[in-house]
Write a protein that holds these residues in place. Structure first.
Motif, PDB file in Angstrom:
ATOM      1  N   HIS A   1       0.874  -1.178   0.000  1.00 11.30           N
ATOM      2  CA  HIS A   1       0.000   0.000   0.000  1.00 11.30           C
ATOM      3  C   HIS A   1       0.906   1.220   0.000  1.00 11.30           C
ATOM      4  O   HIS A   1       1.827   1.312   0.798  1.00 11.30           O
ATOM      5  CB  HIS A   1      -0.902   0.004   1.227  1.00 11.30           C
ATOM      6  CG  HIS A   1      -2.108   0.893   1.061  1.00 11.30           C
ATOM      7  ND1 HIS A   1      -2.013   2.250   0.787  1.00 11.30           N
ATOM      8  CD2 HIS A   1      -3.432   0.626   1.103  1.00 11.30           C
ATOM      9  CE1 HIS A   1      -3.232   2.764   0.684  1.00 11.30           C
ATOM     10  NE2 HIS A   1      -4.116   1.796   0.861  1.00 11.30           N
TER      11      HIS A   1
ATOM     12  N   ILE B   1      -5.699   3.356   7.350  1.00 13.95           N
ATOM     13  CA  ILE B   1      -5.142   4.237   6.319  1.00 13.95           C
ATOM     14  C   ILE B   1      -6.258   5.213   5.949  1.00 13.95           C
ATOM     15  O   ILE B   1      -7.428   4.831   5.945  1.00 13.95           O
ATOM     16  CB  ILE B   1      -4.679   3.421   5.090  1.00 13.95           C
ATOM     17  CG1 ILE B   1      -3.502   2.522   5.477  1.00 13.95           C
ATOM     18  CG2 ILE B   1      -4.319   4.342   3.925  1.00 13.95           C
ATOM     19  CD1 ILE B   1      -2.978   1.625   4.363  1.00 13.95           C
TER      20      ILE B   1
ATOM     21  N   ILE C   1      -9.101   6.026  15.950  1.00  6.85           N
ATOM     22  CA  ILE C   1      -8.975   5.704  14.526  1.00  6.85           C
ATOM     23  C   ILE C   1     -10.162   6.264  13.740  1.00  6.85           C
ATOM     24  O   ILE C   1     -11.285   5.793  13.901  1.00  6.85           O
ATOM     25  CB  ILE C   1      -8.941   4.170  14.338  1.00  6.85           C
ATOM     26  CG1 ILE C   1      -7.963   3.507  15.315  1.00  6.85           C
ATOM     27  CG2 ILE C   1      -8.713   3.788  12.896  1.00  6.85           C
ATOM     28  CD1 ILE C   1      -6.573   3.338  14.800  1.00  6.85           C
ATOM     29  N   PRO C   2      -9.948   7.236  12.901  1.00  5.08           N
ATOM     30  CA  PRO C   2     -11.046   7.720  12.052  1.00  5.08           C
ATOM     31  C   PRO C   2     -11.494   6.606  11.096  1.00  5.08           C
ATOM     32  O   PRO C   2     -10.795   5.608  10.932  1.00  5.08           O
ATOM     33  CB  PRO C   2     -10.406   8.869  11.263  1.00  5.08           C
ATOM     34  CG  PRO C   2      -9.151   9.219  11.987  1.00  5.08           C
ATOM     35  CD  PRO C   2      -8.690   7.956  12.650  1.00  5.08           C
ATOM     36  N   PRO C   3     -12.683   6.789  10.496  1.00  2.00           N
ATOM     37  CA  PRO C   3     -13.149   5.777   9.533  1.00  2.00           C
ATOM     38  C   PRO C   3     -12.056   5.508   8.508  1.00  2.00           C
ATOM     39  O   PRO C   3     -11.543   6.439   7.883  1.00  2.00           O
ATOM     40  CB  PRO C   3     -14.361   6.449   8.886  1.00  2.00           C
ATOM     41  CG  PRO C   3     -14.853   7.411   9.923  1.00  2.00           C
ATOM     42  CD  PRO C   3     -13.625   7.908  10.634  1.00  2.00           C
ATOM     43  N   VAL C   4     -11.708   4.230   8.357  1.00  2.00           N
ATOM     44  CA  VAL C   4     -10.577   3.903   7.485  1.00  2.00           C
ATOM     45  C   VAL C   4     -11.001   4.012   6.020  1.00  2.00           C
ATOM     46  O   VAL C   4     -12.169   3.798   5.677  1.00  2.00           O
ATOM     47  CB  VAL C   4      -9.991   2.511   7.793  1.00  2.00           C
ATOM     48  CG1 VAL C   4      -9.588   2.428   9.266  1.00  2.00           C
ATOM     49  CG2 VAL C   4     -10.955   1.401   7.428  1.00  2.00           C
ATOM     50  N   ALA C   5     -10.036   4.373   5.187  1.00  2.00           N
ATOM     51  CA  ALA C   5     -10.345   4.594   3.772  1.00  2.00           C
ATOM     52  C   ALA C   5      -9.180   4.156   2.905  1.00  2.00           C
ATOM     53  O   ALA C   5      -8.848   4.775   1.898  1.00  2.00           O
ATOM     54  CB  ALA C   5     -10.669   6.077   3.533  1.00  2.00           C
ATOM     55  N   GLY C   6      -8.558   3.056   3.303  1.00  2.00           N
ATOM     56  CA  GLY C   6      -7.413   2.569   2.527  1.00  2.00           C
ATOM     57  C   GLY C   6      -7.842   1.849   1.267  1.00  2.00           C
ATOM     58  O   GLY C   6      -9.035   1.723   0.980  1.00  2.00           O
ATOM     59  N   GLY C   7      -6.844   1.391   0.551  1.00  2.00           N
ATOM     60  CA  GLY C   7      -7.120   0.630  -0.674  1.00  2.00           C
ATOM     61  C   GLY C   7      -7.087   1.506  -1.893  1.00  2.00           C
ATOM     62  O   GLY C   7      -6.902   2.695  -1.811  1.00  2.00           O
TER      63      GLY C   7
END
Lengths: 145, 99, 145, 99
Positions: free
Chosen positions: A79, A120, B93-99
């Motif tokens: 990533h 992330i 942890i804020p709402p995750v937005a990976g990817g």
């Protein structure tokens, strides 16, 4: 199995070579890329940031879960974080297996879990100069790929 | 942390509480809202995640935190009533937005 | 959309570049590769042959079906024919889409249909010198990837 | 192909059949079995796929063909009772194994 957070552009060919084995009959690669529109707003880049130690740990947990569930030890996940321009690759998941179904299922599992669990975040830069943190829980269906 | 003094038979136990100091990490929109990416938080003895959150909520900018944000202790997701040790690293942890 | 039968090694990077667009949020690549064991026999290569005109036509039909079903015009499929050594790529399917599910579903659809319908055959070369035409209808479950 | 002679009233129709020539393609294990990758097959008038197959079966090596192999006419899958024209290309398709 290997996971990483990287700053530099992701080298997809290297990842494919890394999962390639003589006993692989199928390889799946999934790429997430920065696209030009989100929620009907013109995007010109995305800043990715992470809780790095935990993100690496979660990526590794997810990859191990996929390996256990689908029998796929040959998984590499990278990533990228930092500022990414349009078409840049934010995530790459490569999986190989003797047969195609486990390779495809494992890649899908990894991307779905990454979206749910890996700490992330992304801040979109819009063409109008605005910048906003993306919150997939706010019902912006379009945020999901 | 809890200390007990040496007791003689018949004495009621006397407890000495001290305030625990917990390190809290903030990220992304939460770091922006509170103007910092880490805080040292004073909480009472035997603190739980909810106590740490309550203390963070007293800070300026914390109104942007949702009622039950995701929290991690030492890089693992935790629940509101999980205990927090003094050397633990608590991350909101804020709402995750990976990817 | 583009499909091809090729003799030369498949250039995966070129295929990924070909499906990349600014509005793509997800890209899926599926690779079929020659593996070292089939049906418990040691394999050291596979000869692929095709009814070329019909194979191209069927590949194109399949890609159009995927496009219609999943809304994925950005599909490239290349199938290699000739003699392939271990780890060589026999088929590559690249699909991009704004969102991940259509990209993954389309790639999966294409490989499943290719295996059912495209007139391409393989003759496995075994380490013991034997050569056999692969017949997936004979209940050799291991032939399927 | 069917020709009718000019008839006078009261005559019974007289039909002249000629044999149709059909090109048949063979591949992979089937080409190996029959020792060739293409055949010119003579079949009766208005032939169907099953007639072409029957004619191919008379050839040496054709015992390896299954009872109902896949067949294509002009690069499209066809059925046993589909008609075959004289300029059609009929392909007998072994079990496919691409990918």
């Amino acid at each position: 199995m290997r996971v990483a957070l990287v700053q530099a552009p992701i080298d997809v060919s290297a990842m494919l070579a890394e999962v390639s084995t003589a006993s692989s009959g199928a390889t799946t690669l999934f790429l997430g890329t920065v696209r030009d529109v989100n929620d009907a707003r013109a995007v010109d880049g995305i800043e990715y940031s992470a809780y790095e130690a935990m993100a690496r740990r979660e990526l590794e947990t997810i990859a191990r879960e996929a390996e256990a569930q689908f029998g796929t030890p040959h998984i590499v996940v990278e990533h990228r974080i930092g500022f990414l321009a349009l078409t840049d690759i934010s995530i790459a998941i490569a999986v190989s297996h003797a047969r195609r179904s486990p390779a495809m299922d494992a890649a899908r599992y990894v991307i779905e879990e990454v979206k749910k669990r890996v700490p992330i975040w992304k801040r979109e830069h819009y063409a109008d100069g605005a910048r906003e943190w993306v919150d997939p829980t706010r019902g912006h269906a379009e945020v999901r790929r | 942390m809890l200390f007990r003094a040496q007791l003689r038979p018949g004495d009621r136990p006397v407890e000495f509480f001290h305030m625990a100091t917990v390190r809290v990490l903030l990220f992304a929109s939460y770091a922006e809202a509170l103007g910092t990416s880490s805080l040292e938080i004073e909480v009472g003895a035997e603190p739980r995640v909810r106590d740490v959150l309550a203390s963070v909520r007293a800070r300026a900018g914390a109104t942007q935190l949702p009622p039950s944000p995701l929290v991690a202790i030492n890089e693992r997701y935790a629940r509101l009533d999980d205990p927090v040790g003094e050397r633990d690293e608590v991350a909101i942890i804020p709402p995750v937005a990976g990817g």
